[in-house]
Write an enzyme that holds these catalytic residues in place. Sequence first.
Site, short mmCIF file in Angstrom:
data_model
loop_
_atom_site.label_atom_id
_atom_site.label_comp_id
_atom_site.label_asym_id
_atom_site.label_seq_id
_atom_site.Cartn_x
_atom_site.Cartn_y
_atom_site.Cartn_z
N HIS A 265 22.41 39.48 19.76
CA HIS A 265 22.43 40.40 20.91
C HIS A 265 21.04 40.59 21.49
O HIS A 265 20.85 40.51 22.71
CB HIS A 265 23.01 41.75 20.45
CG HIS A 265 22.83 42.85 21.44
ND1 HIS A 265 23.73 43.12 22.44
CD2 HIS A 265 21.83 43.77 21.59
CE1 HIS A 265 23.30 44.15 23.16
NE2 HIS A 265 22.15 44.55 22.67
N GLU A 266 20.05 40.82 20.63
CA GLU A 266 18.68 41.05 21.13
C GLU A 266 18.08 39.78 21.72
O GLU A 266 17.39 39.83 22.74
CB GLU A 266 17.80 41.56 19.99
CG GLU A 266 18.28 42.86 19.37
CD GLU A 266 18.34 44.01 20.37
OE1 GLU A 266 17.64 43.95 21.40
OE2 GLU A 266 19.09 44.98 20.12
N HIS A 269 19.28 39.20 25.29
CA HIS A 269 18.52 39.93 26.31
C HIS A 269 17.34 39.09 26.81
O HIS A 269 17.05 39.04 28.01
CB HIS A 269 18.00 41.25 25.74
CG HIS A 269 19.01 42.36 25.73
ND1 HIS A 269 19.67 42.78 26.87
CD2 HIS A 269 19.47 43.15 24.72
CE1 HIS A 269 20.48 43.78 26.56
NE2 HIS A 269 20.39 44.01 25.27
N GLU A 330 23.86 45.52 28.77
CA GLU A 330 24.13 45.61 27.34
C GLU A 330 25.46 44.93 27.00
O GLU A 330 25.57 44.24 25.99
CB GLU A 330 24.15 47.07 26.90
CG GLU A 330 22.80 47.75 26.91
CD GLU A 330 21.85 47.19 25.88
OE1 GLU A 330 22.32 46.67 24.86
OE2 GLU A 330 20.62 47.28 26.10
#
Length: 487
Positions: A265-266, A269, A330
Amino acid sequence: MMFPLRGLPLFHLTRHLQVVSHSFHIRSLQAPLRHARHGAPRAGGLVLVPHGTAGTLLTKTPGLLRPPLCGAQFRTSARVEALPAPLIWLVLKPVQKLMAIILGRSLRKWWVGLPDDRRQLFRQWVWRRRWRLAAAAGAAAAITALLLLTHLDQSPVTGRTRLLVFNRQNYMELAAFTSEAYMEEFGELLLPESDARHQAVERVVQHLARRNQDLPEMADVDWSVHVVQSDNTNAFVLPNGKVFMFTGMLEAVADVHQLTIVLGHEMAHALLGHAAEQASLSHVVDLLSVVLLTAIWAVCPRDSLALLGQWAQDKLTQLMFNRPYSRKLEAEADEVGLQLAAKACADVRAGPVFWQQMEIREQLSGEPSLPEWLSTHPSHKNRVAQLDRLVPQALELREHCVCPALPPTDPRAVFSKSVRVLLDEAKAAPQPSSGGARRPQHGPAGVVAPAALLAQSGPPFSPRLSRGDSKALEGAGAAAVPPERTQ
């Protein structure tokens, strides 16, 4: 080829050479100049002697006399690098608001100080030129729209059309400044590379990067890991690939599969350029809100009302633009991060379980949780629902990557069953007597059920567990063939 200094008087030639050569002295000009005027071969050259050194020959090029590099030393100024555009914008952001306030307040004072007849004349002047003013406003709106259209970009992986004022290179430069600041801030709290927790995170990050090399945005980044000793349950990745993981997050994940999903997930980004995208939206909204801010300070009769109007404008901007857009990014990072984890052969079914665990931790903390429309992140329940919808596609992608088969037991089913069992046990447990000390209740189940659930849902992330599981992940992905670029 003609000699470039042919026909110049000796005095001007001498002055010209003095300007060009700075500290050089002319030993002989007569012979070369005489040969040049009569068309004689110019096998020789102008001999220039630096102060206190032997003679040095100036090479002749068309239109330029230059000394050899080894014959003289020149001082050059240090290279000055421009500041990144996002950093300049961050500095100018409060300045433009201040200028809007000053302009609006000045307009209000100017209008209040006008006599009634001058105000009437001004209104008549505006009314007579209303169509011209409307045309000018329309032209300004058209130019603004055209500028925005020329800055549309396509997001990698998802293909979503987005507004991107700052390019990726600008934010890479800003990320370098930011990473240095974080390294200074966390300097004493950073775990050494020999620490087992650092090695476990490093192994998972490199495995994710290696298994997603088909994405250019992933392959072009040099990923590096920094683990911070802190109870903060957080992790983030800068656009230049600097991964910052807090030990509080390592304690929150139950196994390496959940850690892979969090890191995916990070990293999503970073490879999607969400920082530049969100700053671009904020930049455009701020520029447009300057007009509204000027109008607020010009129309409000008192400064106190203008301050109240400015506060209301900031809150509305946050609630209508910045926070909804942040939640959208997100959600996109959740989707892409799940794909990255699937290609790394992680058990993607652990994603919804992680956010269910985070919801229980939030309840145990006792801190009031904000409603989703006030937050920059989706609620835990909505994230669980979205990941549940995405799990079937992620499992197909995982199978396409020739990953080993997953165990038949679904961790989501195990977690849900554990919740039901613990809730039933908590309801059936005898309540303490009225004379005894009563435990604080959070709903009918009390606090015991979530605490016991966290204890039974799986062991916390540990170096021993992560080392074995991450090696298993690497072994599972070694024989897998990387798929083509995910669309």
